[in-house]
Design a protein around this motif. Structure first.
Motif, PDB file in Angstrom:
ATOM      1  N   ALA A  22      61.245  88.655  34.454  1.00  0.00           N
ATOM      2  CA  ALA A  22      61.025  87.204  34.437  1.00  0.00           C
ATOM      3  C   ALA A  22      59.545  86.921  34.188  1.00  0.00           C
ATOM      4  O   ALA A  22      58.680  87.702  34.593  1.00  0.00           O
ATOM      5  CB  ALA A  22      61.461  86.562  35.759  1.00  0.00           C
ATOM      6  N   GLY A  23      59.273  85.802  33.542  1.00  0.00           N
ATOM      7  CA  GLY A  23      57.889  85.412  33.282  1.00  0.00           C
ATOM      8  C   GLY A  23      57.350  84.519  34.377  1.00  0.00           C
ATOM      9  O   GLY A  23      56.974  83.375  34.121  1.00  0.00           O
ATOM     10  N   TYR A  24      57.298  85.030  35.588  1.00  0.00           N
ATOM     11  CA  TYR A  24      56.862  84.233  36.725  1.00  0.00           C
ATOM     12  C   TYR A  24      55.387  84.436  37.018  1.00  0.00           C
ATOM     13  O   TYR A  24      54.826  85.523  36.816  1.00  0.00           O
ATOM     14  CB  TYR A  24      57.692  84.544  37.970  1.00  0.00           C
ATOM     15  N   GLN A  25      54.766  83.370  37.515  1.00  0.00           N
ATOM     16  CA  GLN A  25      53.355  83.425  37.882  1.00  0.00           C
ATOM     17  C   GLN A  25      53.155  84.085  39.248  1.00  0.00           C
ATOM     18  O   GLN A  25      52.020  84.433  39.590  1.00  0.00           O
ATOM     19  CB  GLN A  25      52.776  82.001  37.910  1.00  0.00           C
ATOM     20  N   ALA A  26      54.205  84.223  40.009  1.00  0.00           N
ATOM     21  CA  ALA A  26      54.113  84.812  41.348  1.00  0.00           C
ATOM     22  C   ALA A  26      55.186  85.886  41.494  1.00  0.00           C
ATOM     23  O   ALA A  26      56.238  85.661  42.100  1.00  0.00           O
ATOM     24  CB  ALA A  26      54.280  83.729  42.412  1.00  0.00           C
ATOM     25  N   PRO A  27      54.971  87.092  40.944  1.00  0.00           N
ATOM     26  CA  PRO A  27      56.009  88.131  40.988  1.00  0.00           C
ATOM     27  C   PRO A  27      56.342  88.598  42.400  1.00  0.00           C
ATOM     28  O   PRO A  27      57.448  89.071  42.643  1.00  0.00           O
ATOM     29  CB  PRO A  27      55.415  89.265  40.155  1.00  0.00           C
ATOM     30  N   ASP A  28      55.402  88.456  43.326  1.00  0.00           N
ATOM     31  CA  ASP A  28      55.710  88.843  44.701  1.00  0.00           C
ATOM     32  C   ASP A  28      56.742  87.902  45.309  1.00  0.00           C
ATOM     33  O   ASP A  28      57.634  88.317  46.054  1.00  0.00           O
ATOM     34  CB  ASP A  28      54.440  88.879  45.557  1.00  0.00           C
ATOM     35  N   TYR A  29      56.660  86.588  44.971  1.00  0.00           N
ATOM     36  CA  TYR A  29      57.687  85.648  45.410  1.00  0.00           C
ATOM     37  C   TYR A  29      59.028  86.036  44.808  1.00  0.00           C
ATOM     38  O   TYR A  29      60.071  86.009  45.472  1.00  0.00           O
ATOM     39  CB  TYR A  29      57.350  84.228  44.964  1.00  0.00           C
ATOM     40  N   ALA A  30      59.015  86.379  43.517  1.00  0.00           N
ATOM     41  CA  ALA A  30      60.257  86.723  42.830  1.00  0.00           C
ATOM     42  C   ALA A  30      60.908  87.945  43.458  1.00  0.00           C
ATOM     43  O   ALA A  30      62.129  87.980  43.660  1.00  0.00           O
ATOM     44  CB  ALA A  30      59.975  86.977  41.346  1.00  0.00           C
ATOM     45  N   ARG A  31      60.118  88.944  43.808  1.00  0.00           N
ATOM     46  CA  ARG A  31      60.689  90.150  44.414  1.00  0.00           C
ATOM     47  C   ARG A  31      61.324  89.836  45.765  1.00  0.00           C
ATOM     48  O   ARG A  31      62.429  90.310  46.070  1.00  0.00           O
ATOM     49  CB  ARG A  31      59.614  91.230  44.582  1.00  0.00           C
ATOM     50  N   SER A  32      60.649  89.021  46.569  1.00  0.00           N
ATOM     51  CA  SER A  32      61.205  88.671  47.877  1.00  0.00           C
ATOM     52  C   SER A  32      62.515  87.908  47.732  1.00  0.00           C
ATOM     53  O   SER A  32      63.488  88.182  48.446  1.00  0.00           O
ATOM     54  CB  SER A  32      60.194  87.833  48.666  1.00  0.00           C
ATOM     55  N   ALA A  33      62.538  86.946  46.795  1.00  0.00           N
ATOM     56  CA  ALA A  33      63.737  86.130  46.621  1.00  0.00           C
ATOM     57  C   ALA A  33      64.898  86.952  46.079  1.00  0.00           C
ATOM     58  O   ALA A  33      66.050  86.805  46.528  1.00  0.00           O
ATOM     59  CB  ALA A  33      63.428  84.956  45.688  1.00  0.00           C
ATOM     60  N   VAL A  34      64.631  87.827  45.104  1.00  0.00           N
ATOM     61  CA  VAL A  34      65.684  88.656  44.530  1.00  0.00           C
ATOM     62  C   VAL A  34      66.206  89.650  45.559  1.00  0.00           C
ATOM     63  O   VAL A  34      67.422  89.902  45.649  1.00  0.00           O
ATOM     64  CB  VAL A  34      65.163  89.379  43.270  1.00  0.00           C
ATOM     65  N   ALA A  35      65.317  90.238  46.341  1.00  0.00           N
ATOM     66  CA  ALA A  35      65.744  91.184  47.376  1.00  0.00           C
ATOM     67  C   ALA A  35      66.681  90.519  48.370  1.00  0.00           C
ATOM     68  O   ALA A  35      67.705  91.096  48.769  1.00  0.00           O
ATOM     69  CB  ALA A  35      64.522  91.767  48.084  1.00  0.00           C
ATOM     70  N   ALA A  36      66.346  89.280  48.757  1.00  0.00           N
ATOM     71  CA  ALA A  36      67.204  88.559  49.700  1.00  0.00           C
ATOM     72  C   ALA A  36      68.567  88.262  49.079  1.00  0.00           C
ATOM     73  O   ALA A  36      69.608  88.405  49.732  1.00  0.00           O
ATOM     74  CB  ALA A  36      66.516  87.265  50.134  1.00  0.00           C
ATOM     75  N   ALA A  37      68.587  87.857  47.805  1.00  0.00           N
ATOM     76  CA  ALA A  37      69.858  87.553  47.145  1.00  0.00           C
ATOM     77  C   ALA A  37      70.699  88.794  46.934  1.00  0.00           C
ATOM     78  O   ALA A  37      71.938  88.741  46.972  1.00  0.00           O
ATOM     79  CB  ALA A  37      69.591  86.869  45.795  1.00  0.00           C
ATOM     80  N   ALA A  38      70.041  89.921  46.714  1.00  0.00           N
ATOM     81  CA  ALA A  38      70.760  91.172  46.437  1.00  0.00           C
ATOM     82  C   ALA A  38      71.117  91.935  47.704  1.00  0.00           C
ATOM     83  O   ALA A  38      71.874  92.916  47.637  1.00  0.00           O
ATOM     84  CB  ALA A  38      69.911  92.053  45.524  1.00  0.00           C
ATOM     85  N   GLY A  39      70.569  91.529  48.844  1.00  0.00           N
ATOM     86  CA  GLY A  39      70.816  92.265  50.082  1.00  0.00           C
ATOM     87  C   GLY A  39      70.126  93.608  50.107  1.00  0.00           C
ATOM     88  O   GLY A  39      70.646  94.574  50.677  1.00  0.00           O
ATOM     89  N   ALA A 129      52.746  72.951  49.459  1.00  0.00           N
ATOM     90  CA  ALA A 129      52.422  74.211  50.128  1.00  0.00           C
ATOM     91  C   ALA A 129      53.499  74.677  51.091  1.00  0.00           C
ATOM     92  O   ALA A 129      53.647  75.886  51.327  1.00  0.00           O
ATOM     93  CB  ALA A 129      51.090  74.073  50.874  1.00  0.00           C
ATOM     94  N   VAL A 130      54.288  73.755  51.647  1.00  0.00           N
ATOM     95  CA  VAL A 130      55.296  74.154  52.635  1.00  0.00           C
ATOM     96  C   VAL A 130      56.349  75.066  52.023  1.00  0.00           C
ATOM     97  O   VAL A 130      57.034  75.806  52.732  1.00  0.00           O
ATOM     98  CB  VAL A 130      55.973  72.918  53.272  1.00  0.00           C
ATOM     99  N   ASP A 131      56.495  75.019  50.690  1.00  0.00           N
ATOM    100  CA  ASP A 131      57.487  75.852  50.010  1.00  0.00           C
ATOM    101  C   ASP A 131      56.867  77.064  49.332  1.00  0.00           C
ATOM    102  O   ASP A 131      57.475  77.655  48.438  1.00  0.00           O
ATOM    103  CB  ASP A 131      58.245  75.018  48.969  1.00  0.00           C
ATOM    104  N   MET A 132      55.667  77.435  49.756  1.00  0.00           N
ATOM    105  CA  MET A 132      54.989  78.581  49.148  1.00  0.00           C
ATOM    106  C   MET A 132      54.916  79.712  50.165  1.00  0.00           C
ATOM    107  O   MET A 132      54.027  79.731  51.021  1.00  0.00           O
ATOM    108  CB  MET A 132      53.583  78.190  48.678  1.00  0.00           C
ATOM    109  N   PRO A 133      55.856  80.646  50.108  1.00  0.00           N
ATOM    110  CA  PRO A 133      55.851  81.759  51.058  1.00  0.00           C
ATOM    111  C   PRO A 133      54.533  82.512  51.018  1.00  0.00           C
ATOM    112  O   PRO A 133      53.894  82.640  49.972  1.00  0.00           O
ATOM    113  CB  PRO A 133      57.013  82.641  50.565  1.00  0.00           C
ATOM    114  N   LYS A 134      54.128  82.995  52.156  1.00  0.00           N
ATOM    115  CA  LYS A 134      52.944  83.849  52.314  1.00  0.00           C
ATOM    116  C   LYS A 134      51.622  83.104  52.163  1.00  0.00           C
ATOM    117  O   LYS A 134      50.604  83.579  52.622  1.00  0.00           O
ATOM    118  CB  LYS A 134      52.969  85.024  51.331  1.00  0.00           C
TER     119      LYS A 134
END
Length: 478
Positions: A22-39, A129-134
């Motif tokens: 994915a072309g995301y500006q915050a790949p660490d957010y993407a990894r956390s979200a995908v890990a949660a969705a994938a279990g 900011a409330v929706d920005m993890p970490k």
């Protein structure tokens, strides 16, 4: 809104590692979200960051929805297939991650000598900011969202009494950062107020700012360079005016002068930007200049046209670019960028020009028409002319002459009907010329539709599917 629809892809490798693209500006957010969705634990997810067709804050969200959906689908299929999810444009518009709504109330105190001695800046905005993890705990301190008050706190002027208040609220609408973040709304309000204070004091807006920037030599130097390049000391020509705004955002110092004019129909058009920037040490001046030009055009769209409309039930009505205009090549004014290499530590560039566009434009409109615009987008308050339609249409009774660029020659218009979806249905004999003066071949068939972008203040856009004319129906025969 980015040109590339939001998308993401994933596949499960044989070693049990889930790969995601994915072309995301915050790949660490993407990894956390995908890990949660994938279990899966985060160390079993690998994110490949691809090039993105535009981000501007959209792809920094903590909720990379298409990538999450791809992981959920792949998991439901037992990880047997690689999955890519790409939203259609309508889904992109409806899902959101919009710029947060904000309202500012400013009050200024001016003494008997005409000096600005007090400024009260109250901000009511939805928090991003409330929706920005970490990061939320770093941005929100003592209950104050630092992003919501950017451009209000740390403003560049020497004002003895300055107060900033913040009220965050929750609208239920999904929001994210826009390019330049809080500076876009707070500097719009601040710089418009500075101009109003200058007018109340009977002082030229440039001179008024000079008095307030004595303790800010870098910004004052930038202001002087912009004023010299724009020839501010020379009176503007008839039916023309200039507007000014300055900024000290992202550790850089900038000044923008916008020059506008009024066409024969009373519509405003942008003719020129002069932008001066001191971003410290410049490694690649040509890249800096390109970022400035792009930021100014991005800010032009956001200031003049961009808005998302919702109905009373909360459903999103704006679902494609036919109702969400963006600046095109024909809308671009002449742009002069003045770079100052102060040798100081490097500051920001890409977001810096964006926040000055709206205040510079509304200040120019006030100078031209003596009308103060205090809400965006600007085109909802005044008629705005696209540069391509500068030449007015020729009335049916007018003598015919050689067309100029962008001109529509009406030889014998017999009927003009405004259709429900915006364009005009036109019957009769007429000739249309493109922006370079060449004749336009009209589509075959009994019905011909002409887009009214630039000819109507309540629909200043063209979705590219219609012939564009500078005509708003006022020439229709009764």
């Amino acid at each position: 809104m980015s040109p590339e629809p939001n998308n993401g892809a994933c596949r499960m490798r044989e070693d049990g590692v889930l790969e995601a693209w994915a072309g995301y500006q915050a790949p660490d957010y993407a990894r956390s979200a995908v890990a949660a969705a994938a279990g899966l634990p985060e160390d079993r997810v690998e994110v490949h960051v691809t090039f993105a067709g535009g981000g501007f804050g959209l792809r920094s969200s903590g909720d990379p929805a298409p990538l999450i959906e791809a992981a959920e689908v792949s998991r439901a299929l037992g990880w047997k297939h690689p999955i890519k999810v790409q939203w259609p444009r309508q889904e992109e518009f409806k899902y959101g991650c919009y710029r947060p709504m904000a309202t500012m109330r400013l009050r200024a105190g001016i003494d008997a000598a005409g000096a600005l001695v007090a400024l009260d800046h109250r901000v009511v905005a939805q928090s991003v900011a409330v929706d920005m993890p970490k990061l939320c705990n770093l941005i929100i301190r003592n209950g104050v969202d630092g992003m919501s008050v950017e451009g209000a706190v740390g403003q560049p002027y020497a004002i003895p009494n300055h107060r900033v208040e913040l009220v965050n609220f929750e609208s239920g609408i999904h929001v994210a950062t826009l390019r330049a973040v809080g500076h876009t709304e707070n500097e719009f309000a601040r710089e418009a107020m500075i101009d109003e204070a200058a007018a109340a004091s009977g002082v030229d807006p440039l001179q008024f700012r000079r008095r307030l920037l004595g303790a800010n030599p870098r910004l004052l130097a930038v202001l002087e360079r912009a004023a010299a390049a724009a020839e501010w000391d020379k009176p503007a020509a008839a039916r023309r005016a200039r507007g000014l705004a300055v900024s000290n955002c992202f550790r850089s110092f900038s000044a923008l002068i916008a020059e506008i004019s009024q066409d024969q129909k009373g519509r405003v058009q942008l003719d020129r930007f002069v932008f001066a920037l001191d971003c410290g040490r410049q490694i690649s001046p040509d890249f800096v200049r390109a970022q400035c030009e792009g930021g100014l055009l991005y800010g032009l769209s956001a200031a003049v046209w961009d808005e998302i409309l919702l109905d009373d039930t909360g459903s999103v009505l704006t679902q494609n670019f036919d109702r969400y205009p963006v600046a095109r090549m024909r809308d671009a004014p002449a742009i002069e960028v003045v770079l100052i290499d102060s040798g100081e530590e490097p500051g920001g560039v890409g977001e810096v020009p964006v926040s000055s566009v709206a205040p510079a434009l509304v200040n120019a409109v006030a100078a031209l028409r003596n009308v103060r615009i205090r809400s965006l987008p600007i085109a909802k308050s005044i008629g705005w002319s696209l540069r391509a339609q500068r030449s007015p249409a020729v009335a049916p009774s007018a003598p015919q002459s050689a067309p100029s660029k962008g001109e529509t020659t009406m030889a014998d218009v017999t009927k003009i009907v405004t259709t429900e979806n915006g364009p005009y249905k036109v019957d009769g004999n007429f000739t249309i010329h493109d922006y370079d003066g060449t004749p336009v071949t009209l589509p075959a068939g009994p019905d011909i539709y002409l887009c009214r972008c630039g000819g109507s203040s309540n629909k200043p856009f063209c979705d590219g599917t219609h012939v564009t004319i500078g005509f708003d129906g006022t020439l229709a025969k009764q």
